[in-house]
Design a protein around this motif. Structure first.
Motif, PDB file in Angstrom:
ATOM      1  N   GLY A 132      62.752  -6.404 -46.293  1.00 26.27           N
ATOM      2  CA  GLY A 132      62.694  -6.038 -44.837  1.00 26.27           C
ATOM      3  C   GLY A 132      61.591  -6.398 -44.113  1.00 26.27           C
ATOM      4  O   GLY A 132      60.339  -6.196 -44.839  1.00 26.27           O
ATOM      5  N   LEU A 133      61.483  -6.193 -42.783  1.00 30.56           N
ATOM      6  CA  LEU A 133      60.236  -6.411 -41.923  1.00 30.56           C
ATOM      7  C   LEU A 133      59.471  -5.345 -42.226  1.00 30.56           C
ATOM      8  O   LEU A 133      59.975  -4.278 -41.579  1.00 30.56           O
ATOM      9  CB  LEU A 133      60.554  -6.913 -40.696  1.00 30.56           C
ATOM     10  CG  LEU A 133      59.405  -7.136 -39.612  1.00 30.56           C
ATOM     11  CD1 LEU A 133      58.798  -8.443 -40.314  1.00 30.56           C
ATOM     12  CD2 LEU A 133      60.088  -7.641 -38.337  1.00 30.56           C
ATOM     13  N   HIS A 134      58.300  -5.274 -42.620  1.00 27.02           N
ATOM     14  CA  HIS A 134      57.337  -4.138 -42.734  1.00 27.02           C
ATOM     15  C   HIS A 134      56.462  -3.996 -41.460  1.00 27.02           C
ATOM     16  O   HIS A 134      55.959  -3.294 -41.043  1.00 27.02           O
ATOM     17  CB  HIS A 134      56.708  -4.381 -43.986  1.00 27.02           C
ATOM     18  CG  HIS A 134      55.759  -3.180 -44.206  1.00 27.02           C
ATOM     19  ND1 HIS A 134      54.458  -2.991 -43.686  1.00 27.02           N
ATOM     20  CD2 HIS A 134      55.835  -1.964 -45.112  1.00 27.02           C
ATOM     21  CE1 HIS A 134      53.694  -2.072 -44.234  1.00 27.02           C
ATOM     22  NE2 HIS A 134      54.315  -1.448 -44.703  1.00 27.02           N
ATOM     23  N   ARG A 159      66.280 -13.972 -39.393  1.00 26.94           N
ATOM     24  CA  ARG A 159      67.112 -13.137 -38.875  1.00 26.94           C
ATOM     25  C   ARG A 159      67.918 -12.518 -39.958  1.00 26.94           C
ATOM     26  O   ARG A 159      67.936 -11.231 -40.186  1.00 26.94           O
ATOM     27  CB  ARG A 159      67.924 -13.623 -37.838  1.00 26.94           C
ATOM     28  CG  ARG A 159      66.923 -14.023 -36.600  1.00 26.94           C
ATOM     29  CD  ARG A 159      67.976 -14.610 -35.522  1.00 26.94           C
ATOM     30  NE  ARG A 159      69.190 -13.948 -35.219  1.00 26.94           N
ATOM     31  CZ  ARG A 159      69.928 -14.387 -34.425  1.00 26.94           C
ATOM     32  NH1 ARG A 159      70.216 -15.601 -33.960  1.00 26.94           N
ATOM     33  NH2 ARG A 159      71.139 -13.591 -33.759  1.00 26.94           N
ATOM     34  N   ALA A 160      68.292 -13.189 -40.811  1.00 28.94           N
ATOM     35  CA  ALA A 160      69.148 -12.772 -41.922  1.00 28.94           C
ATOM     36  C   ALA A 160      68.325 -12.124 -42.886  1.00 28.94           C
ATOM     37  O   ALA A 160      68.835 -10.850 -43.432  1.00 28.94           O
ATOM     38  CB  ALA A 160      69.850 -13.812 -42.603  1.00 28.94           C
ATOM     39  N   THR A 161      67.508 -12.610 -43.586  1.00 30.53           N
ATOM     40  CA  THR A 161      66.570 -11.898 -44.305  1.00 30.53           C
ATOM     41  C   THR A 161      64.975 -11.863 -43.968  1.00 30.53           C
ATOM     42  O   THR A 161      64.285 -12.742 -44.330  1.00 30.53           O
ATOM     43  CB  THR A 161      66.798 -12.583 -45.840  1.00 30.53           C
ATOM     44  OG1 THR A 161      66.491 -13.930 -45.791  1.00 30.53           O
ATOM     45  CG2 THR A 161      68.115 -12.319 -46.348  1.00 30.53           C
ATOM     46  N   PRO A 162      64.671 -11.105 -43.125  1.00 31.66           N
ATOM     47  CA  PRO A 162      63.398 -10.941 -42.632  1.00 31.66           C
ATOM     48  C   PRO A 162      62.182 -10.969 -43.828  1.00 31.66           C
ATOM     49  O   PRO A 162      62.419 -10.176 -44.713  1.00 31.66           O
ATOM     50  CB  PRO A 162      63.129  -9.854 -41.739  1.00 31.66           C
ATOM     51  CG  PRO A 162      64.556  -9.454 -41.597  1.00 31.66           C
ATOM     52  CD  PRO A 162      65.227  -9.988 -42.790  1.00 31.66           C
ATOM     53  N   PRO A 163      61.189 -11.743 -43.647  1.00 29.47           N
ATOM     54  CA  PRO A 163      59.908 -11.531 -44.456  1.00 29.47           C
ATOM     55  C   PRO A 163      59.337 -10.244 -44.169  1.00 29.47           C
ATOM     56  O   PRO A 163      59.574  -9.574 -43.378  1.00 29.47           O
ATOM     57  CB  PRO A 163      59.075 -12.505 -43.808  1.00 29.47           C
ATOM     58  CG  PRO A 163      59.356 -12.801 -42.504  1.00 29.47           C
ATOM     59  CD  PRO A 163      60.735 -12.603 -42.561  1.00 29.47           C
ATOM     60  N   ALA A 165      68.041  -4.764 -33.375  1.00 27.98           N
ATOM     61  CA  ALA A 165      68.018  -3.236 -33.728  1.00 27.98           C
ATOM     62  C   ALA A 165      67.890  -3.325 -35.291  1.00 27.98           C
ATOM     63  O   ALA A 165      67.170  -2.430 -36.053  1.00 27.98           O
ATOM     64  CB  ALA A 165      69.092  -2.544 -33.233  1.00 27.98           C
ATOM     65  N   ARG A 166      68.663  -4.193 -35.969  1.00 28.66           N
ATOM     66  CA  ARG A 166      68.779  -4.374 -37.281  1.00 28.66           C
ATOM     67  C   ARG A 166      67.553  -4.777 -37.938  1.00 28.66           C
ATOM     68  O   ARG A 166      67.088  -4.469 -38.898  1.00 28.66           O
ATOM     69  CB  ARG A 166      70.119  -4.911 -37.825  1.00 28.66           C
ATOM     70  CG  ARG A 166      70.107  -5.224 -39.289  1.00 28.66           C
ATOM     71  CD  ARG A 166      71.370  -5.977 -39.805  1.00 28.66           C
ATOM     72  NE  ARG A 166      71.266  -7.521 -39.258  1.00 28.66           N
ATOM     73  CZ  ARG A 166      70.193  -8.592 -39.655  1.00 28.66           C
ATOM     74  NH1 ARG A 166      69.371  -8.167 -40.631  1.00 28.66           N
ATOM     75  NH2 ARG A 166      69.758  -9.633 -39.052  1.00 28.66           N
ATOM     76  N   MET A 167      67.073  -5.935 -37.102  1.00 27.04           N
ATOM     77  CA  MET A 167      65.838  -6.619 -37.746  1.00 27.04           C
ATOM     78  C   MET A 167      64.796  -5.646 -37.861  1.00 27.04           C
ATOM     79  O   MET A 167      63.984  -5.687 -38.650  1.00 27.04           O
ATOM     80  CB  MET A 167      65.726  -7.822 -36.992  1.00 27.04           C
ATOM     81  CG  MET A 167      64.466  -8.768 -37.425  1.00 27.04           C
ATOM     82  SD  MET A 167      64.534 -10.265 -36.806  1.00 27.04           S
ATOM     83  CE  MET A 167      62.981 -11.152 -37.488  1.00 27.04           C
ATOM     84  N   PHE A 168      64.331  -5.053 -36.662  1.00 33.24           N
ATOM     85  CA  PHE A 168      63.289  -4.160 -36.518  1.00 33.24           C
ATOM     86  C   PHE A 168      63.376  -2.701 -36.934  1.00 33.24           C
ATOM     87  O   PHE A 168      62.355  -2.036 -36.555  1.00 33.24           O
ATOM     88  CB  PHE A 168      62.929  -4.308 -34.979  1.00 33.24           C
ATOM     89  CG  PHE A 168      62.457  -5.769 -34.699  1.00 33.24           C
ATOM     90  CD1 PHE A 168      61.338  -6.327 -35.027  1.00 33.24           C
ATOM     91  CD2 PHE A 168      63.118  -6.531 -33.754  1.00 33.24           C
ATOM     92  CE1 PHE A 168      60.772  -7.543 -34.650  1.00 33.24           C
ATOM     93  CE2 PHE A 168      62.863  -7.764 -33.431  1.00 33.24           C
ATOM     94  CZ  PHE A 168      61.511  -8.287 -33.937  1.00 33.24           C
TER      95      PHE A 168
END
Length: 879
Positions: free
Chosen positions: A66-68, A115-119, A139-142
């Motif tokens: 997920g996005l760190h 969007r599906a699998t963020p770096p 909301a899910r991505m961030f």
């Protein structure tokens, strides 16, 4: 070091013979304390690595999907460059960290995958971030984001892109906490602070970054207003690294005689080419895209050894810019001619020197460009300034002194724009419904909007909902609605799709693709030019673009189709708003130099003689007064005001002054504005000059001017586009410049008549204090010179007035006959100003035959209107 950094990082530094710098370790310490930070460190000091180091360490010690960390850059090229430079240490340390970029150039399939699998680390721009936040899955991505890094933050804060980014970061803070705004704490000014709430134990045995709180990091090499920028970032701590080696600056003049006017600096091309030959990689910075095209052509004609020289500016096709950037990074180029597209912190470690052609317009801007050379903190950057005319010699010397004194310039960040807020509120609704009270609480945690009143917020929201009182009857401007519980929703998926196509705060004139075609009408796209420039072209006309001579064939399906070659004098595309404004601090330094003859020894002899003659025939402009000269010449009278407030302010002042002169019966015929001087010519002699410059100009004349001013209408047009009132982009179609102009002008007139307090008119008036009209700077000048206006009534043109009179001549050049007449007139003006000839006999004009001189939209040949015949040019611009 071993107690601070894990083993792979210790080994990586040691393998290069490096030791972590103090500010890099301080950034780790701040991360461990959960503190948001503003880092100020000189170019080449490892600032970018310092910004990412805590995230890389945390991801190594506590791997996660997920996005760190989100990195935001003002330039797409900078995001791409950072990704390239960051991937190297990640690969060398074998870290399981995925790093990707997300800009407008990112392919659709990669955007969908992100969007599906963020770096773990995503690098983007303010505009692309705003698009991501407007999506339903934002909301899910961030949700798991821990850190946002804002690079070159000084270049963003205070502008509309900075407003957009601040609002986006406030939105990120809300999403990270899982709320919509009202429950947010400590996410910017007014919050409860972040001590102890963020990073815990970044090191062996630590628990990793704490989720649920967003840590903000601002990076900058040059910060003029430290407290304001720290507030913009929301920093709990400012970490500042002492400056590196002082830059080595020099000034280079063209061989032969120094020009009186013009701003292209092409006469210095032989010396610039000689410097390129003697160095490894050189960046030749210029101030406009038209100047870049002309300088590149001038250098290429002198490039007998066919050295690899490239061109880089924002209107070129993205693939061409990327090829140039890659060639720079690989060391395959000897020189690049560039505009501000390469200003910011791209790490070109192999650049040996920077050459700035034309005056830099500001100390901070000069330092930013100088920092591109060397890019190593402990070694001096080397730069050469090449003034294009005599006034620019003064400005270049003032800039060198400003650098030596460590004086950074630039305006303090202003309050956030209401048009940007309107765009953001629609984006929020596209992402998810919100309650107005929660949204207001969230917005005011963004520093530019900390002082936003609830009334202004509600007025902006009402505008986005219905268009406002005057426009509410039109369904097309109804974009939001409220449900029974008071939550705000976007009205349709179509409105959301159109909004995403129009996100952004950079409003440029509509652009058309330039396509090189052959017999089958297929060929590469070279870049873009503004629509208005294409309207000037007829089939067969030639123009310079992308370093090529092109012949215009036709306009076909929104593309300018061209062939290589052609005959005749080529035109050069000019771009609205392309010229950089002279900063207030640098203008003040120029005035101070003029008032101090003891320092004139800094200048070359032709400039010293020019200033000495000015003292003989008139006087010097004062640091705190306003020198205004009036004199007759032939059948006209001239008023020249030495304001030193920048071209935008002078253009507005010229409009307001000519209105006053018309009412007073002086019959003004036209005006021309430079960065230093305003010149007005009239059929009758101006009298009571001090009264013309009274402060009431901004009250008596302003409203009347606003009703008819093209500049004010253009400001409104920009506000309307940003706020979403005028949507330039629609699925499958583009609005032309004429359509946008007609629509916005009609709406402007309707709002002024029926709702003069409309939120967009209020935003336009605020914008008028800066930007295109720069009313705020005019007001400050009028206050400063009140009671201190020095009117010199002269019998002939003064030496300092020569450059502006030559600019007047250049504006009227259209044909070869016009050019010959301009040359003869210029030589006569110079002879008159230097006392070598008497003024021409004054002829009482026939008022029915006097015509105004109109400004040209594009320069032919050299692009600055200067003469093309070299012998005549050399005799004209003599010492």
């Amino acid at each position: 070091m071993q107690r601070t950094l894990p083993e792979p990082f210790v080994d990586w530094f040691a393998a290069r013979g490096w030791t972590p710098r103090r500010h890099q370790l301080a950034m780790l310490e701040a991360a461990g304390a959960g503190e948001s930070v503003l880092l100020i460190a000189p170019t080449g000091g490892g600032k970018t690595l310092a910004g990412f180091l805590p995230s890389l360490v945390d991801l190594h010690l506590h791997p996660r999907e997920g996005l760190h960390t989100l990195y935001v850059s003002p330039l797409k090229a900078l995001a791409t460059d950072i990704a390239r430079n960051l991937m190297a240490p990640v690969a060398e340390m074998d870290l399981a960290v995925r790093i990707e970029t997300r800009t407008g150039d990112t392919p659709a399939n990669r955007r969908a995958r992100q969007r599906a699998t963020p770096p773990q680390i995503l690098l983007t721009t303010p505009e692309s971030l705003a698009v991501l936040l407007s999506l339903p899955d934002a909301a899910r991505m961030f949700a798991g984001l821990t850190t946002v890094v804002m690079d070159e933050v000084h270049a963003l804060a205070g502008g509309k892109r900075g407003d957009q980014l601040a609002l986006c970061v406030a939105r990120l803070g809300a999403l990270v906490q899982g709320g919509t705004g009202s429950e947010l704490q400590g996410v910017g000014p007014g919050g409860a602070g972040l001590e102890g709430a963020g990073l815990q134990g970044v090191g062996p045995g630590g628990a990793g970054f704490q989720r649920g709180t967003l840590r903000r990091v601002g990076l900058s090499a040059t910060v003029a207003h430290r407290d304001a920028i720290a507030a913009y970032v929301g920093a709990d701590r400012v970490i500042e690294e002492a400056g590196g080696a002082a830059p080595k600056l020099s000034i280079m003049l063209p061989e032969g005689r120094l020009s009186w006017s013009g701003h292209m600096g092409l006469e210095a091309a032989p010396q610039v080419m000689a410097r390129i030959r003697s160095a490894g990689l050189t960046i030749v910075f210029v101030n406009t895209r038209a100047q870049a095209e002309l300088m590149f052509q001038a250098l290429w004609k002198l490039n007998d050894a066919t050295l690899p020289i490239a061109l880089h500016h924002g209107s070129l096709e993205v693939e061409q810019r990327r090829r140039v950037e890659a060639a720079m990074a690989d060391g395959r180029l000897r020189a690049v001619v560039a505009t501000s597209s390469l200003d910011l912190g791209i790490d070109w470690g192999g650049v040996d020197q920077v050459i700035q052609v034309g005056a830099p317009k500001g100390v901070s801007r000069l330092l930013q460009r100088v920092g591109r050379a060397n890019h190593r903190m402990d070694e001096p950057s080397r730069a050469i300034l090449v003034p294009a005319n005599r006034f620019e010699v003064l400005e270049c010397e003032a800039a060198v002194l400003g650098v030596a004194a460590g004086e950074l310039d630039g305006d303090r960040p202003r309050p956030g724009g209401l048009d940007v807020l309107a765009q953001h509120l629609l984006g929020m609704a596209c992402g998810a419904p919100f309650r107005p009270g929660d949204a207001y609480a969230e917005v005011t945690r963004a520093a530019p909007y900390a002082a936003l009143t609830r009334r202004d917020f509600d007025d902006v929201l009402t505008f986005v909902e219905t268009g406002g009182y005057a426009l509410a009857a039109y369904e097309r401007w109804h974009k939001l609605f409220r449900d029974a519980e008071g939550r705000v929703h976007v009205r349709s998926a179509r409105i959301a799709a159109q909004h995403r196509m129009n996100i952004g705060t950079i409003v440029e004139a509509p652009m058309l693709k330039v396509r090189l075609v052959g017999k089958r009408r297929f060929g590469p796209v070279l870049g873009e030019v503004e629509e208005y420039f294409v309207n000037l072209l007829r089939p067969g006309d030639t123009f310079m673009f992308a370093g090529k001579l092109l012949k215009f064939l036709r306009l076909h399906e929104m593309a300018v189709e061209c062939a290589e070659g052609g005959t005749g004098e080529p035109m050069v595309p000019a771009y609205e708003g392309g010229r950089l404004p002279l900063t207030t601090n640098l203008a003040d330094r120029v005035r101070a130099l003029l008032q101090d003859p003891a320092r004139w020894g800094l200048f070359p002899e032709p400039v010293q003689e020019w200033l000495r003659l000015q003292r003989v025939f008139s006087r010097m402009p004062g640091r705190n007064d306003l020198l205004v000269e009036t004199f007759p010449r032939a059948d006209k009278w001239y008023l020249v005001a030495y304001c030193f407030e920048g071209r935008n302010a002078h253009q507005t002042l010229g409009i307001l002054l000519t209105r006053r002169m018309q009412r007073a019966g002086f019959a003004p015929l036209g005006f021309v504005a430079t960065d230093y001087v305003l010149g007005i010519w009239s059929a009758e002699p101006p009298r009571d000059v001090a009264r013309l410059f009274d402060e009431d100009m901004l009250s008596d004349d302003l409203e009347a001017w606003m009703a008819e001013s093209s500049l004010m209408k253009r400001s409104f047009r920009n506000v309307a586009v940003i706020a979403g009132l005028i949507e330039r982009h629609h699925p499958g179609q583009e609005k032309s410049r004429r359509q946008v102009t007609v629509n916005s002008d009609l709406i402007y007139d309707v709002l002024r008549r029926h709702q003069p307090d409309h939120i967009l008119l209020r935003a336009t008036r605020v914008d008028a204090a800066g930007g295109l009209t720069d009313l705020g700077r005019i007001a400050a000048m009028l206050r400063r010179v009140k009671g201190r206006i020095v009117h010199m009534v002269l019998s002939r043109v003064s030496p300092l007035a020569v450059p502006v009179l030559l600019e007047i001549g250049r504006e009227s050049v259209r044909t070869r006959e016009d050019e010959e007449a301009m040359l003869a007139e210029a030589e006569a003006i110079i002879a008159e100003a230097t006392g070598e000839a008497e003024p021409p006999h004054r002829v009482v004009p026939d008022r029915t035959k006097v015509k105004s001189i109109h400004r040209g939209n594009a320069g032919r040949g050299r692009g600055d209107g200067s003469a093309r015949r070299k012998p005549a040019q050399a005799s004209l611009f003599g010492g």
